[in-house]
Design a protein around this motif. Structure first.
Motif, PDB file in Angstrom:
ATOM      1  N   THR A 131       0.847  -1.193   0.000  1.00  0.00           N
ATOM      2  CA  THR A 131       0.000   0.000   0.000  1.00  0.00           C
ATOM      3  C   THR A 131       0.876   1.235   0.000  1.00  0.00           C
ATOM      4  OG1 THR A 131      -1.770  -1.133   1.205  1.00  0.00           O
ATOM      5  CG2 THR A 131      -1.789   1.277   1.227  1.00  0.00           C
ATOM      6  N   THR A 133       0.819   5.333   0.235  1.00  0.00           N
ATOM      7  CA  THR A 133      -0.052   6.397   0.737  1.00  0.00           C
ATOM      8  C   THR A 133       0.564   7.760   0.473  1.00  0.00           C
ATOM      9  OG1 THR A 133      -0.896   4.954   2.486  1.00  0.00           O
ATOM     10  CG2 THR A 133      -1.184   7.334   2.788  1.00  0.00           C
ATOM     11  N   VAL A 134      -0.233   8.661  -0.138  1.00  0.00           N
ATOM     12  CA  VAL A 134       0.221  10.043  -0.371  1.00  0.00           C
ATOM     13  C   VAL A 134      -0.743  11.060   0.214  1.00  0.00           C
ATOM     14  CG1 VAL A 134       1.579   9.524  -2.423  1.00  0.00           C
ATOM     15  CG2 VAL A 134      -0.856  10.033  -2.668  1.00  0.00           C
ATOM     16  N   GLY A 135      -1.900  10.605   0.698  1.00  0.00           N
ATOM     17  CA  GLY A 135      -2.822  11.519   1.351  1.00  0.00           C
ATOM     18  C   GLY A 135      -3.969  12.000   0.489  1.00  0.00           C
ATOM     19  N   TYR A 136      -4.076  11.552  -0.764  1.00  0.00           N
ATOM     20  CA  TYR A 136      -5.183  11.928  -1.636  1.00  0.00           C
ATOM     21  C   TYR A 136      -5.380  10.823  -2.668  1.00  0.00           C
ATOM     22  CZ  TYR A 136      -1.270  13.336  -4.609  1.00  0.00           C
ATOM     23  OH  TYR A 136      -0.103  13.344  -5.327  1.00  0.00           O
ATOM     24  N   ARG A 137      -6.520  10.844  -3.328  1.00  0.00           N
ATOM     25  CA  ARG A 137      -6.786   9.883  -4.400  1.00  0.00           C
ATOM     26  C   ARG A 137      -6.159  10.419  -5.685  1.00  0.00           C
ATOM     27  NH1 ARG A 137     -10.329   5.633  -5.384  1.00  0.00           N
ATOM     28  NH2 ARG A 137     -10.908   5.302  -7.573  1.00  0.00           N
ATOM     29  N   THR A 189      -6.822   4.077  -4.172  1.00  0.00           N
ATOM     30  CA  THR A 189      -7.512   4.213  -2.896  1.00  0.00           C
ATOM     31  C   THR A 189      -7.750   5.697  -2.630  1.00  0.00           C
ATOM     32  OG1 THR A 189      -5.519   4.482  -1.520  1.00  0.00           O
ATOM     33  CG2 THR A 189      -6.203   2.220  -2.063  1.00  0.00           C
ATOM     34  N   ALA A 190      -8.424   6.012  -1.554  1.00  0.00           N
ATOM     35  CA  ALA A 190      -8.688   7.403  -1.194  1.00  0.00           C
ATOM     36  C   ALA A 190      -7.409   8.150  -0.864  1.00  0.00           C
ATOM     37  CB  ALA A 190      -9.650   7.466  -0.010  1.00  0.00           C
ATOM     38  N   THR A 191      -6.330   7.409  -0.569  1.00  0.00           N
ATOM     39  CA  THR A 191      -5.083   8.057  -0.158  1.00  0.00           C
ATOM     40  C   THR A 191      -3.870   7.609  -0.969  1.00  0.00           C
ATOM     41  OG1 THR A 191      -4.774   6.352   1.539  1.00  0.00           O
ATOM     42  CG2 THR A 191      -5.863   8.417   2.205  1.00  0.00           C
ATOM     43  N   GLY A 192      -4.064   6.867  -2.065  1.00  0.00           N
ATOM     44  CA  GLY A 192      -2.911   6.425  -2.850  1.00  0.00           C
ATOM     45  C   GLY A 192      -3.267   5.266  -3.754  1.00  0.00           C
ATOM     46  N   THR A 194      -2.752   0.599  -4.326  1.00  0.00           N
ATOM     47  CA  THR A 194      -2.300  -0.699  -3.840  1.00  0.00           C
ATOM     48  C   THR A 194      -1.768  -1.522  -4.999  1.00  0.00           C
ATOM     49  OG1 THR A 194      -4.524  -1.633  -4.085  1.00  0.00           O
ATOM     50  CG2 THR A 194      -3.927  -0.746  -1.928  1.00  0.00           C
ATOM     51  N   ALA A 220      -4.417  14.966  -7.575  1.00  0.00           N
ATOM     52  CA  ALA A 220      -5.843  14.657  -7.502  1.00  0.00           C
ATOM     53  C   ALA A 220      -6.578  15.314  -8.666  1.00  0.00           C
ATOM     54  CB  ALA A 220      -6.408  15.150  -6.171  1.00  0.00           C
TER      55      ALA A 220
END
Length: 312
Positions: A131, A133-137, A189-192, A194, A220
């Protein structure tokens, strides 16, 4: 985003923020430096106007490495990019795709000064899903396999958000889940994003434990533009968008066609496949880009009877 359209080696002297498009003419020398971008690219995409394959380098890759955007021979290679420099980049002729004499090369360079892209890498240390993660979709994600080992065959691949946001595509000819066993990406995902599940098996062609993978995450959707349209059976049509599009990418989401792209540095009616076949089409591909729209021509790869996603 700052729009800069250039020809040959001339780019306005500005602080490089977001994206720069331009072109240069190959001179056949062993190396050639392109300057004037105003900063170091985090992502560099280059396509020759002839039969050269498009290739990409990111700031997370080892210096001197790049990756061909093709289904075969797609491990990281030297001989395309020598260095990403403080004011541009230097190409290396030895791989035959970056500085052939008389060939025009079109480049697009992004950096993360204004959050247009984020780059990174991951190395699965255990089996299972990774996973990021960057904090936004993200509006789009590109993932580039980082090995030439025989069991790691994954070509560069991408996901666009929108109507086909669960589908993974290659940059070359292929439909959704093209070479499904080679998939690295799984979904947004909502934050990056998978990945598919990593493995230690040498018969597994997806993510492999202990190998490096590089990614490019585009901002985004509020900072880019994504959409879809239905083909017009080869009759030219215009697609309405909000910004002046400096970079356009189109993918047939219903068929197994090539991905196409156009930059503001290309001649007005020209666009290209990412593939290594001669793909300059001035009347049938992405035929124009003007404020608030772009047009597609008669090619079924961009305007047949199927559905198409675009990123601008």
């Amino acid at each position: 985003m700052i729009r800069i359209t250039t020809a040959f080696l001339f780019v306005s002297k500005i602080v490089f923020a977001g994206m720069v498009t331009g072109s240069y003419t190959g001179d056949g020398a062993s190396t050639k430096s392109i300057t004037g971008l105003g900063g170091t690219p985090d992502v560099l995409l280059i396509k020759g106007a002839g039969s050269q394959t498009a290739f990409i380098a990111t700031s997370t890759m080892p210096s001197g490495e790049a990756k061909l955007l093709t289904d075969t021979d797609n491990g990281p290679k030297s001989g395309m990019i020598s260095t990403l420099d403080s004011d541009g980049f230097t190409v290396d002729k030895s791989n035959g795709v970056s500085n052939e004499s008389g060939i025009t090369y079109y480049y697009t360079a992004w950096n993360d000064n204004d959050g247009m892209v984020e780059v990174g890498s991951f190395n699965p240390v255990s089996t299972g899903i990774q996973t990021v993660t960057v904090g936004y979709r993200p509006s789009m994600v590109w993932v580039l396999g980082g090995s030439e080992t025989w069991y790691e065959k994954s070509p560069a691949q991408f996901i666009m958000d929108g109507q086909s946001s669960t589908n993974v595509y290659g940059f070359t000819n292929g439909g959704a889940e093209y070479n499904a066993s080679y998939k690295i990406l799984s979904g947004l995902t909502a934050t990056g994003f998978t990945t598919t599940s990593a493995s230690t098996s040498t018969t597994h062609s997806g993510p492999h434990v202990g190998l490096d993978y590089h990614y490019v995450i585009f901002a985004a959707a509020s900072n880019t533009e994504l959409g879809d349209y239905t083909g017009n059976n080869g009759t030219t049509q215009s697609i309405d968008i909000t910004p002046y599009p400096d970079f356009i990418m189109v993918k047939n989401t219903a068929g197994s066609d090539n991905s196409w792209f156009k930059t503001s540095a290309m001649p007005a009616t020209y666009s290209y496949r990412f593939t290594d076949t001669y793909s300059e089409l001035n009347i049938t591909g992405i035929t124009s880009a003007t404020p608030n729209n772009f047009s597609v021509g008669s090619s079924g790869e961009v305007n047949g009877s199927d559905s198409y996603d675009y990123f601008a």
